[in-house]
Design a protein around this motif. Structure first.
Motif, PDB file in Angstrom:
ATOM      1  N   PRO A  18       0.837  -1.194   0.000  1.00 42.33           N
ATOM      2  CA  PRO A  18       0.000   0.000   0.000  1.00 42.33           C
ATOM      3  C   PRO A  18       0.878   1.253   0.000  1.00 42.33           C
ATOM      4  N   GLY A  19       0.568   2.198  -0.872  1.00 40.88           N
ATOM      5  CA  GLY A  19       1.386   3.412  -0.980  1.00 40.88           C
ATOM      6  C   GLY A  19       2.176   3.428  -2.282  1.00 40.88           C
ATOM      7  N   THR A 141       9.859   1.651   5.094  1.00 41.86           N
ATOM      8  CA  THR A 141       9.567   1.407   3.676  1.00 41.86           C
ATOM      9  C   THR A 141       8.086   1.713   3.427  1.00 41.86           C
ATOM     10  N   ILE A 142       7.770   2.006   2.183  1.00 41.41           N
ATOM     11  CA  ILE A 142       6.385   2.338   1.828  1.00 41.41           C
ATOM     12  C   ILE A 142       5.516   1.078   1.961  1.00 41.41           C
ATOM     13  N   GLY A 143       4.460   1.192   2.711  1.00 42.08           N
ATOM     14  CA  GLY A 143       3.534   0.063   2.890  1.00 42.08           C
ATOM     15  C   GLY A 143       3.614  -0.544   4.283  1.00 42.08           C
ATOM     16  N   TYR A 144       4.740  -0.323   4.937  1.00 43.36           N
ATOM     17  CA  TYR A 144       4.948  -0.933   6.256  1.00 43.36           C
ATOM     18  C   TYR A 144       3.937  -0.407   7.280  1.00 43.36           C
ATOM     19  N   ASP A 145       3.772   0.899   7.325  1.00 43.87           N
ATOM     20  CA  ASP A 145       2.876   1.474   8.336  1.00 43.87           C
ATOM     21  C   ASP A 145       1.437   0.985   8.134  1.00 43.87           C
ATOM     22  N   THR A 146       1.017   0.930   6.878  1.00 42.96           N
ATOM     23  CA  THR A 146      -0.349   0.460   6.598  1.00 42.96           C
ATOM     24  C   THR A 146      -0.495  -1.003   7.011  1.00 42.96           C
ATOM     25  N   ALA A 267       0.811   8.139   6.993  1.00 38.09           N
ATOM     26  CA  ALA A 267       2.286   8.088   7.032  1.00 38.09           C
ATOM     27  C   ALA A 267       2.836   7.501   5.730  1.00 38.09           C
ATOM     28  N   ASP A 268       2.192   6.451   5.213  1.00 40.84           N
ATOM     29  CA  ASP A 268       2.682   5.855   3.965  1.00 40.84           C
ATOM     30  C   ASP A 268       2.487   6.792   2.772  1.00 40.84           C
ATOM     31  N   ARG A 269       1.388   7.520   2.758  1.00 47.40           N
ATOM     32  CA  ARG A 269       1.163   8.445   1.629  1.00 47.40           C
ATOM     33  C   ARG A 269       2.203   9.566   1.627  1.00 47.40           C
ATOM     34  N   VAL A 270       2.509  10.058   2.828  1.00 51.27           N
ATOM     35  CA  VAL A 270       3.495  11.147   2.916  1.00 51.27           C
ATOM     36  C   VAL A 270       4.883  10.617   2.542  1.00 51.27           C
TER      37      VAL A 270
END
Ligand code: ATP
Length: 327
Positions: A18-19, A141-146, A267-270
């Protein structure tokens, strides 16, 4: 600043996260902002070999910042792993006058990009997109927070049913060889035990912890197990525990691919937006074979060779926190 980069190709590759869409949007729009043409390559390296390209503009990426998955698809390509496959890919790039690549993916995707650079001199910048958070050179990394939040919501729901029935639940989360998702969701969900690959665990210590918690009056427990945990799979762990404590009511839940989906978190979008812009700006600055990441709040570029070779270290102090709080 270099004007050599006139046309950039962007792809998402490896496992989806995600992201990735937000990162794609950021790459496409910053290209337009800086007067660079942008071409999306659909389906990762396989799409490149098959010349599945689409010209992008600012409006092509409308309404995707909030969407999970990747609208330009991702793939794993066996052919690209061969020299012949990469020759085909390089010819497609040459034919379409693509000067540089932005690869949004994990370490496998970066290894592929590095080979393409070394063999065919095609500049590229990596953007770390994976739920596992296992890439060196970026704090996240992108997607981790989601993925963390998705897994946490699921474990919270499991807690409701575990409590109602006085059950012990073994919950397997993703993360491959890294325990970031398990450790953090384990702490955040108040798990009794957390089993991760970075930590040498033993069945005895697991049994002891469950026994102590049982004796202290706990009537239900959650054990979060990382998929890469080395004591055996979650089912074997549950079986061994059941054999030891025959009166426990034990259940297993494997969260699986649900952790990859869903709308990206703020957080992932930013993060994706910052790294997408950083990738294009990096290319304009003449950077090459590096990964854009964020460390201590600042954009940094790490040589791809280093990002691939090293690993993001897990903070083992968090294990102690989990132990203290599981009393
Ligand atoms: P994730 O961490 O989410 O799995 P990843 O980028 O590590 O993402 P991989 O499947 O390892 O995912 O790699 C994606 C693609 O990159 C592969 O399908 C392959 O085309 C290419 N690739 C990976 N490793 C190599 C390699 N050693 N040489 C050439 N290409 C590679």
């Amino acid at each position: 600043m270099t004007d050599a980069i006139k046309r950039v190709g962007v792809m998402t590759s490896g496992g989806d996260a995600p992201g990735m869409n937000a990162a794609l949007r950021a790459v496409v729009r910053s290209c337009e902002y800086y007067g660079i043409e942008c071409v999306a390559i659909r389906g990762g390296y396989q799409g490149l070999i098959e010349e599945d390209l689409i010209t992008m503009g600012a409006r092509s990426v409308k309404n995707i910042i909030n969407r999970g998955g990747t609208v330009i698809k991702t793939a794993r390509s066996k052919e690209f792993r061969t020299e012949e496959g990469r020759v085909k890919a390089a010819k497609v790039l040459e034919k379409n006058k693509i000067d540089a690549l932005v690869v949004i993916g994990g370490d496998g995707s970066f290894t592929g990009g590095l080979k393409l650079y070394e063999e065919h001199n095609i500049p590229f910048i990596g953007v770390p997109g994976t739920i596992d958070n296992d890439i060196f050179g970026t704090d996240f990394t992108i997607g981790y927070d989601t993925a963390l939040n998705t897994a946490l919501q699921c474990i919270d729901k499991i807690r409701d049913t575990a409590t109602s029935h006085n059950r012990v639940f073994f919950v397997e989360v993703m993360g491959r060889d890294a325990g970031f998702i398990a450790l953090n969701t384990g702490i955040a969900s108040g798990a009794q035990d957390i089993l991760i690959p970075e930590q040498k665990d033993s069945l005895e210590s697991l049994f002891k912890s469950l026994e102590v918690s049982h004796k202290s009056g706990k009537t239900s427990s959650i054990v979060v197990v990382s998929e890469g945990e080395e004591l055996g799979g979650v089912y074997d762990l549950a079986k061994a525990t059941q054999e030891k404590f025959i009166d426990y009511d034990i259940r297993v839940t494997v969260l699986g691919h649900v952790q990859r989906g869903g709308d990206p978190s703020c957080a992932d979008r930013v993060l994706a937006s910052r790294l997408g812009v950083a990738a294009v700006e990096g290319l304009r600055e003449g950077r090459n074979a590096v990964m854009a990441g964020i460390r201590s709040g600042k954009v940094v570029y790490t040589p791809i060779a280093e990002a691939i070779k090293k690993h993001n270290e897990i903070d083992l102090e968090l294990i102690k926190i989990a132990e203290i709080l599981a009393i």
